[in-house]
Write an enzyme that holds these catalytic residues in place. Structure first.
Site, short mmCIF file in Angstrom:
data_model
loop_
_atom_site.label_atom_id
_atom_site.label_comp_id
_atom_site.label_asym_id
_atom_site.label_seq_id
_atom_site.Cartn_x
_atom_site.Cartn_y
_atom_site.Cartn_z
N LEU A 296 0.87 -1.19 0.00
CA LEU A 296 0.00 0.00 0.00
C LEU A 296 0.90 1.23 0.00
O LEU A 296 1.11 1.88 1.01
CB LEU A 296 -0.93 -0.04 1.22
N HIS A 297 1.44 1.54 -1.17
CA HIS A 297 2.44 2.59 -1.33
C HIS A 297 1.81 3.91 -1.72
O HIS A 297 0.60 4.06 -1.63
CB HIS A 297 3.46 2.13 -2.36
N ALA A 298 2.64 4.85 -2.16
CA ALA A 298 2.13 6.19 -2.44
C ALA A 298 0.94 6.19 -3.40
O ALA A 298 -0.15 6.65 -3.05
CB ALA A 298 3.25 7.07 -2.97
#
Lengths: 91, 539
Positions: free
Chosen positions: A15-17
């Site tokens: 769950l990155h940028a």
């Protein structure tokens, strides 16, 4: 109305940028209060906040739990789960 | 005047070379002394609101003039600035009597620290985005006005600083800058992504001493050899300019394959493919084929573990591009310092000598099986060679071959065409190099970076042992020569595909060791071909 479900993060970066941006923008479209947490932790955070969602730093392969409370809770949880299942529309 | 030539080594976050003059960018974080006398909380709240508003305005404007990647990166910063979950606790601190500046700085520093300490390198690299917004708002809080006069009017500048922020990168006038060298940095952060997308030479993790170099002095920024040459003498400069112009000539198509050296040896130059999009810009006529396709990077753009069909289509596309030329695809090499974290769940991937390469694949048969099926199906459509990374013992090759046979059998039972591709191995571990004759493979590839690191028992992350981090150490060269001799005597191809191959400093040495095949990034193709011809002519 209260609704809860969980989903596995398969996005290879977690769950990155960019996934977090998509996740929070979708969450903001619902009037319900939406909270999420990392599967193995007890700390719930506001799903409409980019700093909170990205701050969970959920890696790929981890479970994400989503809980919503409000008039569109059912729809909110389903839509967010769909977004994760579709890998944030990135393929 | 009369500066002495010096060489500084770093790590390349983006490849390429350029010549320019130093533009030394000093840290512009203002000191606390300039803070105005503390006002009552309501005034402090307004101060912060205004500062954030101004920062939001800046970013909104900058997004309009940025490309898609730049805009995406700034979008994150914009959302963070507008997030009440970030700002509300800061306003609460102000209401308890803290100054706007202190509350903002402390809270942002807390978040920055939180990311710096993250276990995942990709999350770590987000710290930079927080530093960026912290500084921008602080500048307004401290009422620092950046005058345009601070930017120099020269052209061909090399940006040298302690660090560079994404928004700073996007604000720079790129008609005047030709490269960047900084002390901090990470190959994973947003600035590095931007530099790669725009093909701007970028060196990170340079020694601090570069910050005390004299501005305007000429430098050569040579990311392909990961060094900055300060105040180069005329000879160095001429040599560099010559190789620059030779590589431009060859880019114009004057150098065709095969590449024959001055003394008549034929060298095969292959290309590395990490992203299928790079194939649009290059014709298979310009190389001998694909020497290394890093499959984990081919799908990096889609950010998702690809299924069998996706993989099959990509491999088939690559083979279709190459026609009858060989295409070497390396199976997923996640782990070590390779930025594919999370793909295999929680297994220990942090160590370069731990769970990575074939070790990781054999212990994750579900993932390996899908890749093997896609490869075996694609093998029908061209000259496919499959390369196995991080092999240590022969059993790993046998286990891989067995899995190929099993999947091909299954595919045929499903009425799907499949073929056994040529199977080769990366020689990266000393064990594999020493026992090279024990491996039943069709070809070899030398991963020079890892091999050198393991032979010298040091890694680039270790400081104070730089004197050992030498890929041209006789121990490394002896091992490479032995591999080349063994392969030659047994009629097997051996190709060098690490950074060594595209280092024009080391290339002549490699050719002298008997290496006949090199595989290099497409961007280095022309330069490497030029270097092969040029160096041998001067012998």
């Amino acid at each position: 109305m209260n609704f809860e479900d969980s989903v596995l993060i398969r996005h290879s970066l977690g769950l990155h940028a960019r996934p977090s941006i998509k996740f929070t923008s979708l969450a903001k479209k619902f009037s319900s209060d939406i909270r999420i947490k990392k599967g193995d932790q007890s700390h719930w955070v506001n799903a409409k906040s980019i700093i909170k969602v990205m701050g969970l730093k959920i890696p790929s392969g981890k479970e994400l739990q989503i809980q919503a409370d409000g008039i569109d809770a059912d729809n909110a949880v389903k839509s967010l789960i769909d977004l994760v299942l579709n890998n944030f529309d990135e393929e | 005047m009369g500066q002495k030539k010096q060489i500084f080594y770093g790590k390349a976050a983006s490849s390429g070379q350029s010549i320019g003059a130093i533009d030394l960018i000093q840290k512009r974080l203002p000191s606390s002394r300039h803070i105005r006398k503390k006002n009552a909380p309501p005034v402090q709240e307004t101060l912060l609101e205004n500062a954030i508003d101004q920062a939001v305005n800046d970013l909104t404007q900058l997004i309009q003039t940025s490309d898609k990647l730049g805009a995406q990166i700034l979008q994150l910063q914009l959302l963070l600035l507008k997030d009440p979950e970030l700002t509300n606790p800061i306003y609460a601190q102000i209401r308890q009597g803290e100054s706007a500046t202190t509350s903002w700085e402390n809270t942002l520093n807390f978040h920055i620290e939180d990311y710096v300490r993250a276990s995942d390198k990709l999350f770590q690299s987000r710290a930079n985005d927080f530093v960026d917004i912290r500084n921008r708002v602080l500048r307004y809080l401290k009422q620092e006005v950046r005058s345009p006069a601070e930017q120099s009017n020269e052209n061909n500048l090399i940006f040298i600083a302690e660090d560079i922020m994404p928004s700073q990168f996007l604000e720079l006038d790129w008609s005047r800058y030709v490269g960047i060298a900084i002390v901090k940095g990470s190959v994973f952060n947003h600035v590095s992504m931007l530099a790669r997308a725009r093909q701007i030479p970028f060196l990170i993790r340079m020694p601090k001493r570069i910050l005390s170099l004299s501005a305007q002095t000429p430098v050569i920024l040579d990311c392909d050899n990961e060094k900055l040459i300060y105040a180069p003498d005329h000879k160095t400069l001429r040599k560099f300019e010559r190789s620059f112009s030779l590589s431009q000539q060859s880019e114009n198509g004057t150098l065709l394959n095969p590449v024959v050296t001055g003394n008549g040896r034929q060298i095969s130059v292959f290309i590395n493919v990490d992203d299928l999009r790079c194939l649009d810009d290059i014709s298979p006529e310009n190389c001998e084929g694909v020497g290394l396709a890093r499959s984990e990077l081919m799908f990096f753009q889609t950010n998702v573990l690809p299924n069998e069909e996706t993989q099959f289509r990509a491999y088939k596309k690559l083979l279709g591009w190459a026609g009858d030329k060989p295409v070497t695809i390396r199976t997923f090499d996640a782990g070590g310092d390779k930025g594919l974290f999370g793909l295999f769940g929680d297994q220990d991937q942090s160590s370069s000598s731990g769970m990575r390469g074939i070790r990781l694949l054999l212990s994750n048969p579900d993932i390996f099986r899908v890749q093997i099926r896609a490869l075996a199906r694609a093998a029908v459509f061209g000259n496919l060679k499959v390369l196995i990374p991080m092999v240590t013992i022969s059993q790993e090759i046998e286990a891989t071959r067995k899995q190929f046979f099993e999947e091909i059998e299954r595919l045929r039972n499903e009425n799907k065409d499949a073929r056994m591709p040529a199977l080769g191995m990366m020689v990266e571990t000393p064990a594999a190099a020493i026992m090279i004759e024990s491996f039943d493979v069709d070809f070899f590839a030398i991963g020079s970076n890892d091999l050198a690191q393991f032979i010298m028992a040091t890694s680039r992350d270790c400081h104070n042992v730089e004197y050992l981090q030498d890929p041209a150490n006789p121990a490394v060269l002896k091992v490479i020569r032995d591999i080349a001799e063994y392969a030659d005597a047994n009629n097997k191809q051996v190709c060098i595909c690490g950074e060594m191959a595209s280092s024009t400093d080391l290339l002549p040495t490699l050719l002298n060791l008997g290496i006949k095949n090199v595989s290099v990034p497409t961007m280095a193709l022309a330069r490497v071909k030029a270097a092969i011809i040029h160096e041998q002519m001067s012998v």
